[in-house]
Structures are given as C-alpha cells and as structure tokens.
Scaffold this motif. Sequence first.
Motif, short mmCIF file in Angstrom:
data_model
loop_
_atom_site.label_atom_id
_atom_site.label_comp_id
_atom_site.label_asym_id
_atom_site.label_seq_id
_atom_site.Cartn_x
_atom_site.Cartn_y
_atom_site.Cartn_z
N VAL A 414 0.85 -1.18 0.00
CA VAL A 414 0.00 0.00 0.00
C VAL A 414 0.89 1.24 0.00
O VAL A 414 1.95 1.26 0.63
CB VAL A 414 -0.94 0.00 1.23
CG1 VAL A 414 -0.16 -0.03 2.53
CG2 VAL A 414 -1.88 1.19 1.20
N ILE A 415 0.46 2.25 -0.76
CA ILE A 415 1.15 3.54 -0.76
C ILE A 415 0.45 4.44 0.24
O ILE A 415 -0.75 4.71 0.12
CB ILE A 415 1.14 4.18 -2.15
CG1 ILE A 415 1.84 3.27 -3.17
CG2 ILE A 415 1.81 5.55 -2.12
CD1 ILE A 415 1.75 3.78 -4.59
N LEU A 416 1.18 4.90 1.24
CA LEU A 416 0.62 5.76 2.28
C LEU A 416 1.17 7.17 2.10
O LEU A 416 2.39 7.37 2.01
CB LEU A 416 1.00 5.23 3.67
CG LEU A 416 0.51 3.82 4.01
CD1 LEU A 416 1.16 3.34 5.29
CD2 LEU A 416 -1.00 3.79 4.12
N GLN A 417 0.28 8.13 2.05
CA GLN A 417 0.66 9.54 2.01
C GLN A 417 -0.19 10.28 3.02
O GLN A 417 -1.39 10.01 3.15
CB GLN A 417 0.45 10.13 0.61
CG GLN A 417 1.39 9.55 -0.45
CD GLN A 417 1.14 10.15 -1.82
OE1 GLN A 417 0.01 10.17 -2.29
NE2 GLN A 417 2.20 10.64 -2.44
N GLY A 418 0.42 11.21 3.73
CA GLY A 418 -0.36 11.91 4.74
C GLY A 418 0.41 13.05 5.37
O GLY A 418 1.48 13.45 4.90
#
Length: 478
Positions: A414-418
């Motif tokens: 999963v690609i997590l951006q935040g």
Amino acid sequence: MTMAVTRLRDLDWITIKYKDIVALIAILVLLVIVGGGGFLFMRWRGNPQVQAERAISRAQKLVDGLDNPGLDPALRPTVNQSRTMLAQSRAEYGAGRYPKARQIATDVIETLKDLQGTSPASQKFATLVDMEGSVEIKRTGQHLFSGAKEQMILEDGDIVRTSQGSYAKIKYHNGQFQIIAPDSLVVIQALSSSPDGASRVEVALKQGFVETQTPETMTPRDESIIATDSTRVRPAPASRVAVAQLPTGDVATSIFSGSSQIEAGGRSQRVDAGLTGVSVLTTASGAATTEALVAPPVAEYPKDQQILRVEDPARTPLTFQWKGGSGGPVRFQISARPLFSSLLTPEQVIRENRLTVEGLPAGTYFWRVKSEGEASKTYWSPIYRFRLLQIYQRPKIQRDLKLIVDATAIGDGVILQGSTDPGVSVSVNDLEIPVNADGSFSKIFLFSDVGTQSVQVRAFDDEGNEKFWRKQFQSVAY
C-alpha cells in the motif's frame, strides 16, 4: 669620574625604558590579535545574525534550484510551502529575531534536501547527515580545511577528511548514502544529472575506506562511482559496497549485497555479492583476486526503525535476536551513536542467537552484528535503529495531534501519504518512517504475506500524545 657615572646611569635608564616600551608594544599587539580574533569569531562564527544569514542564503539556493518548469507537479505544494516559510524566516530576520529566523530556514533545508533529485534541471547537492569525532571540509577555492557541522550542504569539488576515530555519513541527491571511515580523505567530484534525468554521483577516495548504499530507485541510466587512482567501482541499484585504498596501492572492494562493476587496468568485470558477499582485490595492472566473505546474521528483534513501547524502559531487560550468518559465534555492538564511534557496552562475542541487555533509558539506539572469523572475511550487518519509548498513563502535556492518511493499494502493499503536525513522529505497524519538516510523509509499505493485512499508522510525540489510523487490505501477491 662623577660625570661619567651619571651618564652611565642615564644610559641604563634609557635602556631600561626602551625595553619596557618594547614589552608594552608586544602586549598591545597581543591584545589586538586576541581582541580581533574574538571579534571575528563573534562576527563570522558565533554571531546569530550571521548564522541566520547563512541559513537563509542556503535555503534560498535550494528553493531556487528546485523551483523550475520541470518540477514534478506533485512536489509543487512543498516548494510553495517552503517559499512561504522562507518569507517568514526573512520577516523574523528583519525583526531582529535571528535564532528564530535561522531555525525556520533550517526547517526549509530539511524539507527540501530530499527533493533535490526530483527535477532534472535542479542543482545537485549532498548533505552531511551525521558525523562523529573530528570531521573537516575544504571547499572549492579554499586553501584550508575547516570544521564540519551536521546538515552541511556539500557540492562538487568539496573535500571531506576524517581523523582517527571519526566518521561521517553523507546523503546524496539520488538517495544514496555513504559512510566515511576514520583516517579517510574523499573528494566529491561530480553531483549532476543529464538532460534525460539520469543522475551521476562520483567521489574520489584518496585515502582510507568508504561504504556506499545505493537506493532501489536507481535506474540503469543513473551512475554511482567510487574512484581511486587505479580502480573505478560502480555499484548497482540496491547495493551495499565498500572500497578501501590500501597502503600498498592496491584497492579492496567488498560487495556485501547487490552487485558492482569494477574497472582496473583497462579491464572491467561485474561482481555479484551472492549469498555471502564477495571481496575483490585489484592492482594497478588490473589483476584481480576474488574471495568469498562470511555473511553476518540478520536482525529479528528489534528490527530496523522499530518502535518499542515500555512502561519503565530503564528497568525492563531487552532481548536482541538474530538469525543466519555462519552459524557460529557472533560479535554484537550497541551504541547511542549512529556511526558507532562509542559503545554502550563493550563489544561481546555471543555463542547463541540472542543477547539480553539490562534496561536502557528511553531514547534512540543502534545495533549490529557480524559473524566471528577472519577480519578480512567478515563484515558488520547493516545498522539497525530502534527507539525505546516510555508509556505514560496520561500525556505530560495533552494536545490533539493531527493525522491525515491517504492509502492506495498496490496488490502486494500500500502507498501511504499523509500529514501530521510538524515535529511529530510517525510509525507504520510500529516501524518508524521519515517525516518532513512540514509534517508531510509518504511510505510504500509492502506486505509480508497474502490474505487480509492490517495497517496501523500512528502519530506520536515525546509527551505521550498519539493518534491512530487503521485499515485492512487484501494482499493479492507476495
């Protein structure tokens, strides 16, 4: 006779006074030198105003280098935010609040240094991210070395020198890291990119030993080169390679993982690390001798970047575990310093695959292991970093942390951006990830199995505040 004695006394008086005058002049000159030196130190080294000026100038250089038509649109908000922060820094400087201005400019540098390689048209730099002991830098055009500082920006032509017992760690614009060992001399020869976006990092090893870790994101067009007088070493992507300039003039290249192209005496060969690692000794004539190495064990606990939460860290024993290696005795080191210039406990030889250490205070620590054996055939594992955090019944200073996460499934991960609040740490399944100075973060998290996978993102600070984001995903490939 009386007149002669009187004249002699007059001459003695004049002589004594002359000596006193010379001494007085010498004292005055010394005072001027000391006072002038102190003034120059305060003006150029210890003056907060000058420090702020330098930080603002460096930050402006980074912003201008990145802000161009070829910049990735996804990075435009970060650059714009950096310009806003830089304007705030200049406002603080204009108001005479120099330490605050310097801090904001330093935050801009921290935010942008990881973006330097994202635009083909941007200027390329390297950053001295860690140093221990006495490390010196000689800039292009300068005749003398001066003391280095962490987070210094390095450019083409800069020379890095480490003294005995000292280490330096450099991060390059392409994501490559390089550790410079004690008593070494390294020249940064090329930090550039071609019109098609390929990056080039070349350093010349004049003395000593360097270890390079190239990133997985390198492409076949990218170049990483460690050059000596007789040998050129080109590590491949995702490779860990060490190069030593021996007193005999020969060059020892060790490929711990991945592979590397080695050129010497008009000959070129590609060497793969294999399962254990390989050492190649080359001479000026191009003759090469290859020898298999003994691989170190692999950490099982704590893992690299792992967060350990304990109610009373100082009184809770911690057991380190590893697997693999030669199957025999293992050397173990633990340090509070990332380059191991000092150890928390004496280096130990362990015959089992675990070691229990008495409680450690809350903080950040580093550990590594290697198989016991001939020094020329064994090498240390990668450095494993972990943090010990104390669990509080309630936060010392309560605040509501921000945590925004956007997740995109990619089959086996999963690609997590935040984003979170500036100064707050973030972990994914208890493995800490980098956070930019403005609180933004991104991470590609790969699953270790198929089926339903739980992902937990935690934002936390040193006062015990924390906030969670949790979601489950289906891993369709592994």
